[in-house]
Design an enzyme around this catalytic site. Structure first.
Site, PDB file in Angstrom:
ATOM      1  N   ASN A 185       0.813  -1.229   0.000  1.00 43.65           N
ATOM      2  CA  ASN A 185       0.000   0.000   0.000  1.00 43.65           C
ATOM      3  C   ASN A 185       0.841   1.271   0.000  1.00 43.65           C
ATOM      4  O   ASN A 185       0.297   2.371   0.121  1.00 43.65           O
ATOM      5  CB  ASN A 185      -0.981  -0.001   1.194  1.00 43.65           C
ATOM      6  CG  ASN A 185      -0.307   0.220   2.540  1.00 43.65           C
ATOM      7  OD1 ASN A 185       0.901   0.400   2.630  1.00 43.65           O
ATOM      8  ND2 ASN A 185      -1.096   0.197   3.603  1.00 43.65           N
ATOM      9  N   LYS A 186       2.164   1.144  -0.165  1.00 46.63           N
ATOM     10  CA  LYS A 186       3.008   2.332  -0.173  1.00 46.63           C
ATOM     11  C   LYS A 186       2.890   3.059  -1.517  1.00 46.63           C
ATOM     12  O   LYS A 186       2.374   2.532  -2.498  1.00 46.63           O
ATOM     13  CB  LYS A 186       4.461   1.957   0.097  1.00 46.63           C
ATOM     14  CG  LYS A 186       4.682   1.336   1.480  1.00 46.63           C
ATOM     15  CD  LYS A 186       4.250   2.267   2.587  1.00 46.63           C
ATOM     16  CE  LYS A 186       4.623   1.767   3.972  1.00 46.63           C
ATOM     17  NZ  LYS A 186       3.809   0.612   4.419  1.00 46.63           N
TER      18      LYS A 186
END
Length: 378
Positions: A185-186
């Site tokens: 999710n970065k």
């Protein structure tokens, strides 16, 4: 009533067809573990950070642990960090045999309070691990002034801050150790993975040992092990994804900042007064807007869980980042108790993460804000 609109997640990676094709090329190449793609990714990262040495790893957790080991941190040493982070930030301190010490957070930025950090320094303190929550850096000038004053090493937990800046300089292009995460999710991802920015080639060579069993090779068949390493290397599959993602970093950061601006515009200047909730700091220069988080009203309608459930009923995903580390069982057993860090405990209880990802549109932002307002403003 449940919404008929499609589910809007709080986070979602964007992998383009060129990157998918590049992964296919790696799979066909016969070299899928650490190889030429890893070397190319590290070279691009090093250039991005002004020529500093960069080594990649299979997570953004081992990067912090290895930085502590390179700095010589171990039993008898104290390392100060924030209670509001993913638990890995404190776990790595214990992993190297050192003692985690927490300092409470600033209620506005939600990052570690540098006044409280300085007050927590003792003769045993050897390092500090600041965390840039949601991609917003701490006051970097003050941070390094404190580190210099007390001769402390700094391991920047910049897991969420790839693309963030401080006074026009990229986070990672200056300072001491800087750790990034490329978890799914970065802002840019390699699926799982991380990178560590180091100070010199000597540290980089030691990092290479720690990431692969302590091994040093020489000549055709020479091999030696002189430190206890682990198995932390990045694969060429992951690096191929990273190269594809990295090519879009400027566009990704610009889009996230535009989405954040739209969030504030949609919430409006009277939202906090009407709802009792707290919006994040409006920083469009330094933060990469990895997350958009609000703090729910302390006397609002029900619990955070109830709020998140009502959002989910409208097909809008949420998350929370993070539960205070010192209240986990393992840390309570080390002597931490409720009430020690009241700001962290309050924000940890009330924080909610709203949707924020590269493929989002302004219409998605408007939908998320309208759903929040329908719950909090009656």
């Amino acid at each position: 009533m449940t919404s008929t609109l499609p589910f809007l997640p709080f986070s979602k990676p964007t992998i383009d067809e060129a990157t998918i094709a590049a992964v296919g090329d790696v799979l066909r190449s016969g070299w899928i573990t650490s190889g030429p793609k890893v070397q190319a990714f590290e070279a691009q990262l090093s250039e991005y950070f002004g020529g500093r040495p960069v080594r990649t790893f299979n997570s953004g957790t081992c990067t912090m642990e290895i930085a502590l080991r390179i700095a010589g941190i171990g039993p008898g040493d104290e390392v100060i960090t924030t209670p509001v982070s993913w638990v890995a930030t404190a776990n790595v301190i214990i992993e190297v045999g050192a003692t985690p010490v927490f300092a409470d957070i600033d209620p506005v930025t939600r990052n570690i309070d540098l006044d409280k950090l300085e007050a927590a320094i003792t003769p045993r303190t050897k390092a500090i691990i600041p965390v840039y929550l949601s991609g917003l850096p701490v006051d970097m000038d003050r941070l390094y002034a404190i580190a210099d004053k007390y001769k402390l090493r700094v391991v920047e937990d910049a897991a969420q801050a790839f693309g963030s800046t401080w006074k026009g300089k990229r986070i990672g292009a200056f300072g001491d150790f800087v750790s990034f995460s490329f978890q799914a999710n970065k802002n840019i991802t390699t699926g799982e993975g991380g990178a560590l920015v180091l100070n010199n080639l000597e540290e980089a060579k030691l990092a290479e040992k720690y990431r692969l069993q302590g091994v040093t090779r020489s000549g055709v068949d020479g091999i030696d092990v002189d430190v206890l390493g682990g198995k932390y290397n990045m694969s060429d599959i992951m690096a191929a994804i990273g190269l594809g993602q990295f090519a879009n970093i400027d566009a990704i950061t610009a889009h996230r900042r535009a989405l954040a601006r739209h969030y504030f515009a949609q919430f409006g200047s009277d939202f906090e007064a009407q709802s009792g909730a707290q919006l994040p700091v409006q920083d469009f220069e330094n933060s990469n807007w990895h997350l958009f988080q609000i703090i729910l009203p302390d006397n609002g309608p029900g619990t955070r869980a109830a709020f998140m459930q009502q959002m989910a009923q409208q097909n809008v995903g949420t998350g929370y980042h993070y539960a205070p580390i010192h209240l986990f069982t393992m840390y309570r057993e080390r002597g931490f108790t409720e009430g020690m860090f009241p700001v962290s405990e309050k924000i940890g209880r009330l924080t909610v993460t709203l949707p924020m990802f590269y493929a989002m549109t302004t219409q998605d932002v408007e939908r998320a804000v309208a759903t929040v307002k329908s719950i909090l403003i009656k």
